[in-house]
Design a protein around this motif. Sequence first.
Motif, PDB file in Angstrom:
ATOM      1  N   CYS A 159      45.388  89.627  59.158  1.00 57.71           N
ATOM      2  CA  CYS A 159      46.272  90.746  59.041  1.00 57.71           C
ATOM      3  C   CYS A 159      47.558  89.860  59.239  1.00 57.71           C
ATOM      4  N   VAL A 160      47.601  88.995  60.069  1.00 60.93           N
ATOM      5  CA  VAL A 160      48.921  88.313  60.449  1.00 60.93           C
ATOM      6  C   VAL A 160      49.071  87.169  59.359  1.00 60.93           C
ATOM      7  N   ALA A 161      47.772  86.761  58.742  1.00 61.70           N
ATOM      8  CA  ALA A 161      48.093  85.844  57.623  1.00 61.70           C
ATOM      9  C   ALA A 161      48.536  86.351  55.922  1.00 61.70           C
ATOM     10  N   GLY A 162      48.348  87.594  56.187  1.00 59.13           N
ATOM     11  CA  GLY A 162      48.788  88.448  54.813  1.00 59.13           C
ATOM     12  C   GLY A 162      47.433  88.657  53.857  1.00 59.13           C
ATOM     13  N   LEU A 163      46.389  88.221  54.379  1.00 59.92           N
ATOM     14  CA  LEU A 163      45.127  88.552  53.569  1.00 59.92           C
ATOM     15  C   LEU A 163      44.929  89.992  53.620  1.00 59.92           C
ATOM     16  N   ASP A 164      45.055  90.687  54.578  1.00 63.58           N
ATOM     17  CA  ASP A 164      44.748  91.921  54.766  1.00 63.58           C
ATOM     18  C   ASP A 164      46.109  92.758  55.379  1.00 63.58           C
ATOM     19  N   ALA A 165      46.023  94.214  55.206  1.00 66.71           N
ATOM     20  CA  ALA A 165      47.108  94.777  55.687  1.00 66.71           C
ATOM     21  C   ALA A 165      46.998  95.642  56.882  1.00 66.71           C
ATOM     22  N   PRO A 166      47.590  95.691  57.709  1.00 64.13           N
ATOM     23  CA  PRO A 166      47.442  96.743  59.112  1.00 64.13           C
ATOM     24  C   PRO A 166      47.418  98.094  58.400  1.00 64.13           C
ATOM     25  N   SER A 167      46.794  99.007  59.243  1.00 61.43           N
ATOM     26  CA  SER A 167      46.967 100.430  59.020  1.00 61.43           C
ATOM     27  C   SER A 167      48.436 100.950  59.665  1.00 61.43           C
ATOM     28  N   ASP A 168      48.711 100.039  60.760  1.00 61.40           N
ATOM     29  CA  ASP A 168      50.066 100.564  61.500  1.00 61.40           C
ATOM     30  C   ASP A 168      50.619  99.327  61.793  1.00 61.40           C
ATOM     31  N   GLY A 169      51.902  99.440  62.078  1.00 63.58           N
ATOM     32  CA  GLY A 169      52.516  98.158  62.691  1.00 63.58           C
ATOM     33  C   GLY A 169      53.275  97.510  61.601  1.00 63.58           C
ATOM     34  N   GLU A 170      53.882  96.285  62.090  1.00 60.77           N
ATOM     35  CA  GLU A 170      54.239  95.307  61.281  1.00 60.77           C
ATOM     36  C   GLU A 170      53.886  93.879  61.679  1.00 60.77           C
ATOM     37  N   VAL A 171      53.960  93.010  60.520  1.00 62.92           N
ATOM     38  CA  VAL A 171      53.624  91.572  60.657  1.00 62.92           C
ATOM     39  C   VAL A 171      54.915  90.695  60.163  1.00 62.92           C
ATOM     40  N   PHE A 172      55.104  89.679  60.978  1.00 67.39           N
ATOM     41  CA  PHE A 172      56.307  88.994  60.459  1.00 67.39           C
ATOM     42  C   PHE A 172      56.027  87.511  60.359  1.00 67.39           C
ATOM     43  N   VAL A 173      56.299  86.789  59.627  1.00 64.82           N
ATOM     44  CA  VAL A 173      56.254  85.262  59.536  1.00 64.82           C
ATOM     45  C   VAL A 173      57.886  84.779  59.573  1.00 64.82           C
ATOM     46  N   GLY A 174      58.373  84.255  60.658  1.00 62.17           N
ATOM     47  CA  GLY A 174      59.550  83.984  60.660  1.00 62.17           C
ATOM     48  C   GLY A 174      60.409  85.401  60.787  1.00 62.17           C
ATOM     49  N   GLY A 175      61.472  85.631  59.972  1.00 59.19           N
ATOM     50  CA  GLY A 175      62.087  86.792  59.886  1.00 59.19           C
ATOM     51  C   GLY A 175      61.643  87.553  58.661  1.00 59.19           C
ATOM     52  N   THR A 176      60.579  87.211  58.063  1.00 62.45           N
ATOM     53  CA  THR A 176      60.079  87.933  56.988  1.00 62.45           C
ATOM     54  C   THR A 176      59.115  88.957  57.101  1.00 62.45           C
ATOM     55  N   ALA A 177      59.140  90.045  56.827  1.00 59.60           N
ATOM     56  CA  ALA A 177      58.324  91.196  57.050  1.00 59.60           C
ATOM     57  C   ALA A 177      57.283  91.304  55.969  1.00 59.60           C
ATOM     58  N   LEU A 178      55.951  90.898  56.410  1.00 56.06           N
ATOM     59  CA  LEU A 178      54.917  90.931  55.145  1.00 56.06           C
ATOM     60  C   LEU A 178      54.539  92.435  54.695  1.00 56.06           C
ATOM     61  N   THR A 179      54.783  93.351  55.566  1.00 50.53           N
ATOM     62  CA  THR A 179      54.334  94.752  55.297  1.00 50.53           C
ATOM     63  C   THR A 179      55.344  95.350  54.088  1.00 50.53           C
ATOM     64  N   GLY A 180      56.449  94.716  53.896  1.00 51.63           N
ATOM     65  CA  GLY A 180      57.358  95.174  52.702  1.00 51.63           C
ATOM     66  C   GLY A 180      57.355  94.630  51.354  1.00 51.63           C
ATOM     67  N   LEU A 181      56.356  93.642  51.401  1.00 52.16           N
ATOM     68  CA  LEU A 181      56.386  92.610  50.123  1.00 52.16           C
ATOM     69  C   LEU A 181      55.311  93.404  49.114  1.00 52.16           C
ATOM     70  N   ASP A 182      55.742  93.125  47.920  1.00 54.01           N
ATOM     71  CA  ASP A 182      54.579  93.265  46.934  1.00 54.01           C
ATOM     72  C   ASP A 182      53.782  92.350  46.674  1.00 54.01           C
ATOM     73  N   ASP A 183      52.658  92.495  46.008  1.00 58.91           N
ATOM     74  CA  ASP A 183      51.525  91.439  45.765  1.00 58.91           C
ATOM     75  C   ASP A 183      52.206  89.869  45.328  1.00 58.91           C
ATOM     76  N   VAL A 184      53.409  89.984  44.275  1.00 58.09           N
ATOM     77  CA  VAL A 184      53.875  88.990  43.840  1.00 58.09           C
ATOM     78  C   VAL A 184      54.327  88.116  44.990  1.00 58.09           C
ATOM     79  N   ALA A 185      55.219  88.542  45.921  1.00 59.58           N
ATOM     80  CA  ALA A 185      56.071  88.172  46.749  1.00 59.58           C
ATOM     81  C   ALA A 185      54.762  87.633  47.980  1.00 59.58           C
ATOM     82  N   LEU A 186      54.127  88.613  48.191  1.00 60.47           N
ATOM     83  CA  LEU A 186      53.149  88.137  49.075  1.00 60.47           C
ATOM     84  C   LEU A 186      52.199  86.935  48.798  1.00 60.47           C
ATOM     85  N   THR A 187      51.860  86.927  47.265  1.00 58.66           N
ATOM     86  CA  THR A 187      51.205  85.690  47.181  1.00 58.66           C
ATOM     87  C   THR A 187      51.959  84.445  47.010  1.00 58.66           C
ATOM     88  N   GLU A 188      53.389  84.362  46.880  1.00 57.04           N
ATOM     89  CA  GLU A 188      54.181  83.279  46.932  1.00 57.04           C
ATOM     90  C   GLU A 188      54.612  83.045  48.369  1.00 57.04           C
TER      91      GLU A 188
END
Length: 235
Positions: free
Chosen positions: A44-73
């Motif tokens: 979940c914290v590495a962006g390989l899976d999505a949490p059911s609830d809550g948020e994950v950040f890498v630095g100031g970037t929220a993974l939960t709001g990214l589309d597939d392309v942005a998450l892959t990049e």
Amino acid sequence: MTKVYGHAEARVVALDSVDVEFRSEQFTAIMGPSGSGKSTLMHCVAGLDAPSDGEVFVGGTALTGLDDVALTELRRDRIGFVFQAFNLLPTLTAWENITLPLDLAGRKPDPQVAESIIEAIGLRDRLSHRPSELSGGQQQRVACARALITQPDVVFADEPTGALDSRSSSDILSFLRRSVDDFDRTVVMVTHEPMAATYADRVLFLADGRLVDEMYAPTAEGVLDKMKSLEKVGL
């Protein structure tokens, strides 16, 4: 952060309101009994899976709001991965496997960074060899170099020594330790081995999907005692 699988009678809470921060330029190990949620937390914290609830950040970037392309990049450019199974491409040489993330991004390796990584993994004379011509320990060193070549914000290692003998395990753990001390990287490692955890600055302990304890400057004896206590009380 919460992660739930299934519904109704088949519902399983893999992560139960976990709130954790992984500090920059620090080596953190994640431990816990089987089924405690270690790998789920990492995924979940590495962006390989999505949490059911809550948020994950890498630095100031929220993974939960990214589309597939942005998450892959983001995973390609800012996160490094080391897995138990090495995951090297058999048709590529060691060097081609190391630079693969940069090749996919259309970038060239930084010569100074590349040289320091080659020196650190100690495989200069094996860079033209394919994975089948390397030992398991050598393959994992190639995988570690691949994880660092992009100068990621964080490296996630999931049981990186699980398929290695004790000597090769020590080499890999020393390299991960050096990547923090010498290359200023951040490393998060899932492991079930108390000795492996001693290479970390901090150990997080999970049980039944909850964060139940942490330990700084861990010793093998202290980690083993903590693991025994978690298993004994059935947490």
